[in-house]
Design an enzyme around this catalytic site. Structure first.
Site, PDB file in Angstrom:
ATOM      1  N   ASP A 113      40.674  47.220  26.463  1.00  0.00           N
ATOM      2  CA  ASP A 113      41.302  48.078  27.460  1.00  0.00           C
ATOM      3  C   ASP A 113      41.492  49.464  26.844  1.00  0.00           C
ATOM      4  O   ASP A 113      42.101  49.605  25.778  1.00  0.00           O
ATOM      5  CB  ASP A 113      42.650  47.498  27.879  1.00  0.00           C
ATOM      6  CG  ASP A 113      43.257  48.247  29.042  1.00  0.00           C
ATOM      7  OD1 ASP A 113      42.967  47.891  30.187  1.00  0.00           O
ATOM      8  OD2 ASP A 113      44.016  49.204  28.790  1.00  0.00           O
ATOM      9  N   LEU A 114      40.930  50.475  27.501  1.00  0.00           N
ATOM     10  CA  LEU A 114      41.032  51.844  26.985  1.00  0.00           C
ATOM     11  C   LEU A 114      42.467  52.332  27.130  1.00  0.00           C
ATOM     12  O   LEU A 114      43.008  52.386  28.238  1.00  0.00           O
ATOM     13  CB  LEU A 114      40.064  52.761  27.738  1.00  0.00           C
ATOM     14  CG  LEU A 114      40.004  54.215  27.297  1.00  0.00           C
ATOM     15  CD1 LEU A 114      39.527  54.321  25.852  1.00  0.00           C
ATOM     16  CD2 LEU A 114      39.082  55.008  28.212  1.00  0.00           C
ATOM     17  N   ASP A 163      39.782  50.976  33.448  1.00  0.00           N
ATOM     18  CA  ASP A 163      39.674  51.225  31.998  1.00  0.00           C
ATOM     19  C   ASP A 163      39.416  49.943  31.209  1.00  0.00           C
ATOM     20  O   ASP A 163      39.646  49.900  30.000  1.00  0.00           O
ATOM     21  CB  ASP A 163      40.959  51.892  31.486  1.00  0.00           C
ATOM     22  CG  ASP A 163      42.214  51.117  31.890  1.00  0.00           C
ATOM     23  OD1 ASP A 163      42.081  50.001  32.421  1.00  0.00           O
ATOM     24  OD2 ASP A 163      43.329  51.637  31.688  1.00  0.00           O
TER      25      ASP A 163
END
Length: 311
Positions: free
Chosen positions: A188-189, A231
């Site tokens: 997950d960004l 994301d």
């Protein structure tokens, strides 16, 4: 389809030799798609061994440039004939028709060394085949493009959720059958909203592209990299022995640190990461594997939020 076209062209013109080629979209290079046995043997013996077989031939070059057919029953007297190399089979009669679609040449049909001299009827027959062949090539390319669009994320050019689920399901079946271990990375960004708020959504898109590029740098072409949405990214790493998943996660963090240390970057990127293992002796579904990796990713994200601030 190329083989079918070749057989019809050879049979309709009573030709000993036939060749059907496709012009590549990117390189505009003519590459073989179907050949009669003598032409295939010739290609295997040719020093280059690739689709540049007739790159220096005046007649072939003329056809590709002019997008017009050639019919000659005495090649040596044709003004476009530039001779044959020593390794080439003798060519007496020669009939070649380009396959053209929307003003662009997409393929070429060639027959040679017929039992009788070629006539207008032979030309018309091959022209009809070339028209059908052009439609087939164009349709195939369109279908491939649509298929890619349906499986690939338009922004990052990694697979989308649909593409990942399709390919990963297949790979789990293969891994179970071949007893190969795998690792699923759920990445997950971090702080994408902060990038959007500070720099705008266009720069947020650039952050997503940078994240995908980092994943490409770390993982192999055979691994399945995807953006599930927003994301969230996942990678199904193929044939990963126990312990190697940790090494891959460490390498990803090192690449992230190296990227963020560059003086030209306006903002850092980082991942919250969770890793789940697929063991063929204890198989689980793709949904279960995703849930395991997702849970570990949230543990990683929570640990970052709860970490004490550094003075």
């Amino acid at each position: 389809m190329s083989a079918v076209v070749l057989e019809h062209a050879r049979r309709l013109t009573s030709s000993a030799t036939a060749f059907v080629g496709i012009v590549e979209e990117c390189t505009q290079r003519l590459v073989p798609a179907a050949l009669t046995p003598d032409a295939r043997e010739l290609l295997s013996e040719y020093p280059g061994g690739d689709g540049a077989l007739h790159g220096n031939s005046g007649m072939w070059r003329w056809i590709l440039e002019k997008q017009r057919p050639i019919l000659t029953n005495m090649t040596s007297l044709d003004p476009r004939f530039t001779g044959m190399p020593e390794w080439h089979i003798p060519v007496r009669q020669f009939l070649a028709v380009p396959a053209v679609m929307s003003g662009k040449i997409v393929g070429l049909i060639v027959v040679a060394n017929a039992e009788e001299p070629y006539v207008e009827r032979d030309l018309k027959a091959v022209e009809r085949l070339a028209a059908l062949y052009a439609i087939t090539v164009q349709r195939t390319r369109t279908e491939d493009a649509l298929r890619e669009m349906s499986l690939v994320d338009e922004l990052t050019r990694v697979y989308n959720r649909r593409g990942f689920m399709t390919l990963a399901e297949q790979q789990i079946k293969v891994a179970h059958r071949t007893k190969k271990e795998m690792a699923l990375f759920y990445a997950d960004l971090d702080d994408l909203k902060k990038v959007n708020d500070a720099f705008g959504h266009k720069e947020g898109d650039c952050a997503l592209v940078a994240a995908a590029d980092l994943l490409r740098e770390v993982f192999r072409d055979s691994d399945i990299i995807a953006r599930l949405g927003g994301d969230e990214f996942v990678v199904l790493a193929i044939d990963v022995a126990e312990g190697k998943g940790t090494a891959l996660a460490r390498r990803l963090r090192e690449r992230v640190q190296a990227r963020n240390a560059r003086p030209d970057v306006a903002y850092p990127v980082s991942f919250s990461l969770g890793v789940a293992r697929y063991e063929p002796d204890r198989p689980v579904s793709l949904e279960e594997l995703l849930a395991q990796a997702d849970g570990k990713m949230y543990q990683d994200k929570s640990s970052k939020k709860n970490a004490p601030a550094v003075a």
